[in-house]
Design an enzyme around this catalytic site. Structure first.
Site, PDB file in Angstrom:
ATOM      1  N   SER A  48       0.854  -1.192   0.000  1.00 24.22           N
ATOM      2  CA  SER A  48       0.000   0.000   0.000  1.00 24.22           C
ATOM      3  C   SER A  48       0.888   1.239   0.000  1.00 24.22           C
ATOM      4  O   SER A  48       2.117   1.129   0.049  1.00 24.22           O
ATOM      5  CB  SER A  48      -0.867  -0.005   1.250  1.00 24.22           C
ATOM      6  OG  SER A  48      -0.022   0.130   2.379  1.00 24.22           O
ATOM      7  N   ASP A  80      -0.969  -1.526  -4.026  1.00 24.48           N
ATOM      8  CA  ASP A  80      -2.298  -1.566  -3.415  1.00 24.48           C
ATOM      9  C   ASP A  80      -2.794  -0.135  -3.156  1.00 24.48           C
ATOM     10  O   ASP A  80      -2.046   0.694  -2.639  1.00 24.48           O
ATOM     11  CB  ASP A  80      -2.187  -2.356  -2.100  1.00 24.48           C
ATOM     12  CG  ASP A  80      -3.491  -3.009  -1.724  1.00 24.48           C
ATOM     13  OD1 ASP A  80      -4.435  -3.012  -2.539  1.00 24.48           O
ATOM     14  OD2 ASP A  80      -3.568  -3.537  -0.593  1.00 24.48           O
ATOM     15  N   HIS A  81      -4.022   0.120  -3.503  1.00 19.44           N
ATOM     16  CA  HIS A  81      -4.670   1.416  -3.230  1.00 19.44           C
ATOM     17  C   HIS A  81      -3.805   2.633  -3.558  1.00 19.44           C
ATOM     18  O   HIS A  81      -3.367   3.355  -2.666  1.00 19.44           O
ATOM     19  CB  HIS A  81      -5.136   1.491  -1.771  1.00 19.44           C
ATOM     20  CG  HIS A  81      -6.179   0.459  -1.473  1.00 19.44           C
ATOM     21  ND1 HIS A  81      -7.484   0.561  -1.889  1.00 19.44           N
ATOM     22  CD2 HIS A  81      -6.092  -0.732  -0.832  1.00 19.44           C
ATOM     23  CE1 HIS A  81      -8.153  -0.505  -1.505  1.00 19.44           C
ATOM     24  NE2 HIS A  81      -7.334  -1.315  -0.876  1.00 19.44           N
ATOM     25  N   GLU A 134     -11.936   0.342  -8.368  1.00 18.58           N
ATOM     26  CA  GLU A 134     -12.704   0.019  -7.170  1.00 18.58           C
ATOM     27  C   GLU A 134     -14.030   0.762  -7.175  1.00 18.58           C
ATOM     28  O   GLU A 134     -14.100   1.938  -7.505  1.00 18.58           O
ATOM     29  CB  GLU A 134     -11.860   0.407  -5.946  1.00 18.58           C
ATOM     30  CG  GLU A 134     -12.325  -0.271  -4.685  1.00 18.58           C
ATOM     31  CD  GLU A 134     -11.311  -0.130  -3.545  1.00 18.58           C
ATOM     32  OE1 GLU A 134     -10.105  -0.347  -3.768  1.00 18.58           O
ATOM     33  OE2 GLU A 134     -11.741   0.200  -2.432  1.00 18.58           O
ATOM     34  N   HIS A 181     -12.157  -3.527   5.063  1.00 23.26           N
ATOM     35  CA  HIS A 181     -10.746  -3.455   5.462  1.00 23.26           C
ATOM     36  C   HIS A 181     -10.641  -3.539   6.983  1.00 23.26           C
ATOM     37  O   HIS A 181     -11.457  -2.961   7.699  1.00 23.26           O
ATOM     38  CB  HIS A 181     -10.113  -2.144   4.989  1.00 23.26           C
ATOM     39  CG  HIS A 181      -9.784  -2.149   3.523  1.00 23.26           C
ATOM     40  ND1 HIS A 181     -10.309  -1.247   2.641  1.00 23.26           N
ATOM     41  CD2 HIS A 181      -8.990  -2.970   2.790  1.00 23.26           C
ATOM     42  CE1 HIS A 181      -9.834  -1.497   1.433  1.00 23.26           C
ATOM     43  NE2 HIS A 181      -9.043  -2.545   1.491  1.00 23.26           N
ATOM     44  N   GLY A 216      -9.953  -6.785   1.925  1.00 23.21           N
ATOM     45  CA  GLY A 216     -10.406  -6.917   3.311  1.00 23.21           C
ATOM     46  C   GLY A 216     -10.874  -8.326   3.641  1.00 23.21           C
ATOM     47  O   GLY A 216     -11.880  -8.516   4.305  1.00 23.21           O
ATOM     48  N   SER A 218      -9.433 -10.499   5.593  1.00 22.88           N
ATOM     49  CA  SER A 218      -9.111 -10.951   6.957  1.00 22.88           C
ATOM     50  C   SER A 218     -10.366 -11.109   7.800  1.00 22.88           C
ATOM     51  O   SER A 218     -11.250 -10.257   7.765  1.00 22.88           O
ATOM     52  CB  SER A 218      -8.187  -9.940   7.656  1.00 22.88           C
ATOM     53  OG  SER A 218      -6.921  -9.949   7.053  1.00 22.88           O
TER      54      SER A 218
HETATM   55 ZN   LIG Z   1      -7.686  -3.084   0.025  1.00 24.81          ZN
END
Ligand SMILES: [Zn+2]
Length: 296
Positions: A48, A80-81, A134, A181, A216, A218
């Protein structure tokens, strides 16, 4: 030569998903790479904005490239992002295999316009790079949250997903389908799990006809993840679970050897702890049947 698009298309045909693990240091990178090698499955590591700043954009790219080359192994790197064109271009120039261009906080029309511009600019300098857009609200921060944010209003609409994919030319879409997230404290304790809107995933896949990434991941229920992959998810992001394991492993390493000062002796506990999480997630994403140990 290992090409990310080929790996993703092959996985899609097999009905499995690629694990995406965020890396902020060599402990996380080693753990993700070793877990993937042991299971002999491809892996995507991501950095990220904060992780890129900490490791260095060119430095993390060089590390991943050297692992891929030396071991002839399908490990790939994702930015990422990214939230602006300059940082997306910086990652592409450094050799990242894919870029998440995240303008999802903007209104739909602006998200389309900026994402389309990013796709064109990125492909112009590196045609093989994969660009992910996204759509929807999946919250911010891969960390432990006190309270669950209200993301119900930000779920991705399948018709909008189709329009977004067609108008922007993205390779991959990150939708909001009940994912979020970070993790709640109760998830870290293993008392609650995230649940996904599987029917919505299937509708988005059918409408948008692009690769799909689940951010996200997790703390998500295992069975939901299996169903999400069957419904069309191609990449699953796991970050917070690894961060929790990293901290626990580090604390264990320090506690077990109170007088030790040699970093790699302390950090090996953290590598092992993160690797356990990465291994079990990769097994699940690859259909649980992955038991082959790679021949070194
Ligand atoms: Zn993400």
């Amino acid at each position: 030569m290992h090409v990310l698009l080929d790996v993703l298309e092959k996985a899609q045909k097999k009905g499995v998903a690629i694990g995406h693990f965020n890396v902020a240091d060599l402990v996380l990178l080693k753990a993700a790479f070793e877990a993937a090698r042991e299971l002999n499955v491809p892996v995507l590591v991501g950095a990220s904005r904060g992780e890129r700043a900490f490791m260095g954009v060119d430095q993390i790219a060089a590390l991943v490239r050297s692992l891929r080359g030396e071991f002839d192994f399908p490990i790939f790197l994702n930015a990422d992002h990214t939230h602006s064109l300059p940082e997306a271009l910086e990652a592409a120039r450094a050799g990242f295999d894919s870029v998440v261009f995240d303008a999802s906080a903007l209104p739909f029309e602006q998200n389309v316009r900026q994402t389309k511009e990013a796709v064109e600019a990125l492909k112009a300098i590196k045609p093989a790079i994969l660009v992910e857009g996204e759509l929807g609200d999946i919250g911010v921060g891969s960390e432990i949250h006190e309270e669950a944010p209200d993301l119900a209003k930000g779920l991705t609409d399948p018709a909008e997903a189709k329009q977004f994919a067609e108008a922007t030319g993205i390779d991959t879409l990150a939708p909001a389908v009940g994912n979020m997230h970070g993790m709640l404290k109760s998830m870290v304790r293993g008392e609650t799990r995230k649940h996904l809107d599987i029917a919505r995933i299937a509708e988005i896949k059918k409408a948008a006809r692009v690769l799909l990434t689940l951010h996200g991941g997790s703390g998500t229920d295992d069975e939901d993840l299996r169903k999400a992959i069957a419904a069309g998810i191609n990449v699953v992001h796991i970050n917070t679970e690894l961060r929790v394991a990293w901290r626990r492993g580090l604390e264990e390493g320090l506690a077990r050897q109170p007088n030790e000062v040699i970093p790699y002796k302390i950090l090996s506990s953290a590598v092992e702890s993160v690797k356990q999480v990465a291994r079990s997630r990769l097994r699940l994403f690859n259909g649980d049947g992955v038991t082959r140990e790679i021949v070194a």
